[in-house]
Design an enzyme around this catalytic site. Sequence first.
Site, PDB file in Angstrom:
ATOM      1  N   ASP A  44     -31.352  33.143 -25.613  1.00 35.83           N
ATOM      2  CA  ASP A  44     -32.128  33.643 -26.758  1.00 35.83           C
ATOM      3  C   ASP A  44     -33.282  34.522 -26.273  1.00 35.83           C
ATOM      4  OD1 ASP A  44     -33.705  31.640 -25.732  1.00 35.83           O
ATOM      5  OD2 ASP A  44     -34.024  30.591 -27.627  1.00 35.83           O
ATOM      6  N   ASP A  83     -27.351  29.761 -25.844  1.00 33.70           N
ATOM      7  CA  ASP A  83     -28.496  29.021 -26.389  1.00 33.70           C
ATOM      8  C   ASP A  83     -28.327  28.750 -27.870  1.00 33.70           C
ATOM      9  OD1 ASP A  83     -30.414  28.563 -24.376  1.00 33.70           O
ATOM     10  OD2 ASP A  83     -31.077  30.655 -24.451  1.00 33.70           O
ATOM     11  N   LYS A 111     -26.715  25.369 -24.739  1.00 39.22           N
ATOM     12  CA  LYS A 111     -27.983  24.975 -24.102  1.00 39.22           C
ATOM     13  C   LYS A 111     -29.001  24.690 -25.192  1.00 39.22           C
ATOM     14  CE  LYS A 111     -30.578  28.014 -21.516  1.00 39.22           C
ATOM     15  NZ  LYS A 111     -31.879  28.059 -22.221  1.00 39.22           N
ATOM     16  N   GLU A 113     -33.173  23.260 -25.791  1.00 39.22           N
ATOM     17  CA  GLU A 113     -34.478  23.078 -25.142  1.00 39.22           C
ATOM     18  C   GLU A 113     -35.180  21.853 -25.712  1.00 39.22           C
ATOM     19  OE1 GLU A 113     -36.911  26.579 -25.606  1.00 39.22           O
ATOM     20  OE2 GLU A 113     -35.364  27.894 -24.793  1.00 39.22           O
ATOM     21  N   GLU A 180     -37.057  25.209 -16.075  1.00 39.13           N
ATOM     22  CA  GLU A 180     -37.752  26.505 -16.068  1.00 39.13           C
ATOM     23  C   GLU A 180     -39.223  26.305 -15.746  1.00 39.13           C
ATOM     24  OE1 GLU A 180     -37.080  29.084 -19.406  1.00 39.13           O
ATOM     25  OE2 GLU A 180     -38.713  30.434 -18.825  1.00 39.13           O
TER      26      GLU A 180
HETATM   27  O1  KIV Z   1     -32.935  32.552 -22.921  1.00 40.87           O
HETATM   28  C1  KIV Z   1     -32.861  32.642 -21.673  1.00 40.87           C
HETATM   29  O2  KIV Z   1     -32.566  33.683 -21.105  1.00 40.87           O
HETATM   30  C2  KIV Z   1     -33.132  31.432 -20.902  1.00 40.87           C
HETATM   31  C3  KIV Z   1     -33.348  31.600 -19.426  1.00 40.87           C
HETATM   32  C4  KIV Z   1     -34.633  32.248 -19.150  1.00 40.87           C
HETATM   33  C5  KIV Z   1     -33.186  30.328 -18.704  1.00 40.87           C
HETATM   34  O3  KIV Z   1     -33.219  30.370 -21.449  1.00 40.87           O
END
Ligand code: KIV
Length: 264
Positions: A44, A83, A111, A113, A180
Amino acid sequence: MSTTIQSLRDYRANGQKFSCLTAYDAPFAGLLSDCGIDVQLVGDSLGMVLQGRESTVPVSMEDMIYHTECVARARPESLVMTDLPFMSYATTEQCLHNAARLMQAGAQMVKIEGTDWMAESVRQLTERGVPVCAHLGLTPQFINKLGGYRVQGKGSEAAERMVAHARRLVEAGADVILLECVTASVGTRITREVGVPVIGIGAGPDTDGQVLVLQDVLGISRGHKPRFVKDFLQEGGSVEGAVRAYDQAVKNGEFPENRHSFSG
Ligand code: KIV
């Protein structure tokens, strides 16, 4: 041969480092695949990198589906991870519904968070056939709560808390952990203590894999440049050369160097 979640487990078991880069469109997805990048992240971060936004918060499910479809059309040999965007997994029901949309668009892993509050969603996703990467440390979707892009896991209390969250998410079924912007010692500890592949970005040299944003590797990002990024275009000499140089540097353990890591 295509990279799968089992390939990542095998790399970890054999002590082989693996590479990950963001990808948002078909031409770059094809190039990254040809260059041997193991995992392509439809991040994202596209909100900032492609759309020119201030943060990842405004990114929508429609954006993520569109870019996942673009990447998947290149049929990359890399594993495609996407994401779930801000608030699209706030409840387990939303999480299952939106993860299904991303998987049907071509993602092979999602993914999310957060911390241990995601455990139930992770359990239900993985039980239903959706591989999950849990992103801990600096979680950009929480920028308004964090109040700035700062190193996470500093000090023993914060470090212990992060290790506990990573363990809890792996117990719930997380297939991969992404860290991260955490201290290198937290990166080392979590990589040692959890039994799944760990990908780092600004998490020191010891994680099993490394990820960067493609535009950072090509030196074309605007604005603040975090300490953990490296422009590989200089040494690579071309776009393809830069991607290959990054891939090799990760796999040889030459990237990240100490200057890309955080102590504390
Ligand atoms: O959105 C993204 O590119 C990420 C990376 C920075 C790990 O989550």
